[in-house]
Scaffold this motif. Structure first.
Motif, mmCIF file in Angstrom:
data_model
loop_
_atom_site.group_PDB
_atom_site.id
_atom_site.type_symbol
_atom_site.label_atom_id
_atom_site.label_comp_id
_atom_site.label_asym_id
_atom_site.label_seq_id
_atom_site.Cartn_x
_atom_site.Cartn_y
_atom_site.Cartn_z
ATOM 1 N N ASP A 1 -5.590 -0.076 8.164
ATOM 2 C CA ASP A 1 -5.136 0.980 7.248
ATOM 3 C C ASP A 1 -6.298 1.898 6.877
ATOM 4 O O ASP A 1 -6.127 3.105 6.712
ATOM 5 N N GLY A 2 -7.505 1.303 6.763
ATOM 6 C CA GLY A 2 -8.678 2.080 6.394
ATOM 7 C C GLY A 2 -9.095 3.092 7.443
ATOM 8 O O GLY A 2 -9.852 4.023 7.136
ATOM 9 N N THR A 3 -8.610 2.946 8.672
ATOM 10 C CA THR A 3 -8.946 3.922 9.705
ATOM 11 C C THR A 3 -8.114 5.199 9.567
ATOM 12 O O THR A 3 -8.428 6.205 10.195
ATOM 13 N N GLY A 4 -7.038 5.127 8.782
ATOM 14 C CA GLY A 4 -6.182 6.302 8.580
ATOM 15 C C GLY A 4 -5.406 6.719 9.811
ATOM 16 O O GLY A 4 -4.960 7.867 9.900
ATOM 17 N N PRO B 1 -15.274 -7.401 11.867
ATOM 18 C CA PRO B 1 -15.236 -6.158 11.094
ATOM 19 C C PRO B 1 -14.172 -6.173 10.007
ATOM 20 O O PRO B 1 -14.210 -5.340 9.091
ATOM 21 N N GLU B 2 -13.229 -7.112 10.065
ATOM 22 C CA GLU B 2 -12.161 -7.192 9.060
ATOM 23 C C GLU B 2 -12.601 -7.897 7.778
ATOM 24 O O GLU B 2 -11.890 -7.863 6.764
ATOM 25 N N PHE B 3 -13.782 -8.547 7.773
ATOM 26 C CA PHE B 3 -14.245 -9.289 6.599
ATOM 27 C C PHE B 3 -14.825 -8.340 5.553
ATOM 28 O O PHE B 3 -15.721 -7.539 5.851
ATOM 29 N N THR C 1 -5.585 -4.359 6.188
ATOM 30 C CA THR C 1 -6.440 -3.520 5.347
ATOM 31 C C THR C 1 -7.472 -2.781 6.191
ATOM 32 O O THR C 1 -7.735 -1.581 5.982
ATOM 33 N N MET C 2 -8.061 -3.477 7.159
ATOM 34 C CA MET C 2 -9.046 -2.846 8.033
ATOM 35 C C MET C 2 -8.425 -1.685 8.806
ATOM 36 O O MET C 2 -8.969 -0.572 8.832
#
Length: 235
Positions: free
Chosen positions: A31-34, A185-187, A28-29
Motif C-alpha cells: 500500500d505504501g508504494t501507492g 522490506p516488509e518489516f 502495508t508495504m
C-alpha cells in the motif's frame, strides 16, 4: 493488480497480539508504494489448497520458521507450485523463506549457514540493476532475520544483492518474472527490534545487541518496496 500472498508462516505467537498477522505487513508495504494493489491470501502452511498459478496476477511467498529441509506436508506441493509459476511466467516474489524455497525449487543449494544468525539491519551491495532497480544506490540497508541461506543460486538466477554475510541476498531470474530477497522490506523497525529480542538465548547476545544497534542506520526498505512494486507492475 491482485497479489496472492502464499503464507508459509506467521508472526510468532509471542508477538502476534502486538504486531498482528504477517499478511498485514505485506499489505502495508505494498500500500505504501501507492501502486493500487489488492490482495488475496492462501495459508498453505495451514493446509489451504494451492491455486493454479496460471490464473494469478502476482504471487508473494512469505517468510516462515520452516526450513527447506523440513519434512512438512506442504513443502513439496510448494516446490511444484513454484516450478509451475516459473514456467508460466506468473510474476512471483519470494522473501526470506520464500527466497530460499524458490532457490531450492529451481535448482539451487539452500541450507543452514555456518555463519549463524543474521539479525537487524544489514547492508547489501547492489550487484545487478534490472529495469525496476536501475536507479538503486550502490548499497541498500534492509532488515533481516534468518539462519538459512541460498548457498548456490539456481543457474537461472542472477545475483542482484550481496553482502559478506549473505552473498546471494537478492536474485532476479532469467524468465523475467521471478524475484527474491533474503532480507525483509516488509518489516517495520519496531517489529525488527522485537524479533531480534525474541531470538535472545537462541542467537548469541552480541549478535542480538549488534542487531538492535543497527536499527539506527537509515533504512532502504521503502525503496526496495518501490522496486518490487515496479517489478510487479512491469510484468
Amino acid at each position: 493488480m491482485k497479489l496472492t500472498i502464499i503464507q508459509t508462516g506467521d508472526v510468532p505467537v509471542a508477538l502476534r497480539s502486538q504486531f498482528g498477522p504477517y499478511r498485514k505487513m505485506f499489505e502495508t508495504m505494498f500500500d505504501g508504494t501507492g501502486q493500487g494493489f489488492s490482495y488475496d491470501m492462501v495459508a498453505v502452511s495451514d493446509g489451504e489448497p494451492f491455486p493454479d498459478p496460471g490464473q494469478l496476477e502476482g504471487i508473494v511467498i512469505t517468510g516462515s520458521a520452516a526450513g527447506v529441509y523440513d519434512d512438512l506436508p506442504w513443502m513439496n506441493p510448494l516446490r511444484a507450485f513454484i516450478r509451475d509459476a516459473y514456467g508460466k511466467r506468473t510474476p512471483m516474489l519470494g522473501v526470506c523463506f520464500g527466497h530460499q524455497i524458490m532457490g531450492d525449487a529451481l535448482g539451487g543449494d539452500v541450507r543452514k549457514s555456518e555463519k549463524g544468525w543474521g539479525l537487524g539491519r544489514h547492508t547489501y551491495g547492489v550487484k545487478g540493476r534490472p529495469d525496476f532497480m536501475r536507479k538503486a544506490p550502490i548499497e541498500l540497508a534492509v532488515a533481516c532475520s534468518h539462519q538459512d541461506q541460498v548457498i548456490v543460486p539456481p543457474a537461472e538466477a542472477d545475483v542482484i544483492l550481496s553482502s559478506e554475510f549473505t552473498p546471494n541476498a537478492g536474485l532476479a531470474y532469467r524468465n523475467g518474472a521471478a524475484l527474491s530477497f533474503q532480507p525483509h522490506p516488509e518489516f517495520a523497525d519496531d517489529y525488527t527490534i522485537a524479533l531480534a529480542e525474541l531470538r535472545r538465548g537462541k542467537a548469541p547476545d552480541e549478535v542480538v545487541d549488534t542487531a538492535l544497534a543497527s536499527i539506527a542506520k537509515p533504512s532502504h526498505s521503502g525503496d526496495v518496496a518501490g522496486y518490487i512494486g515496479q517489478f510487479f507492475r512491469g510484468r
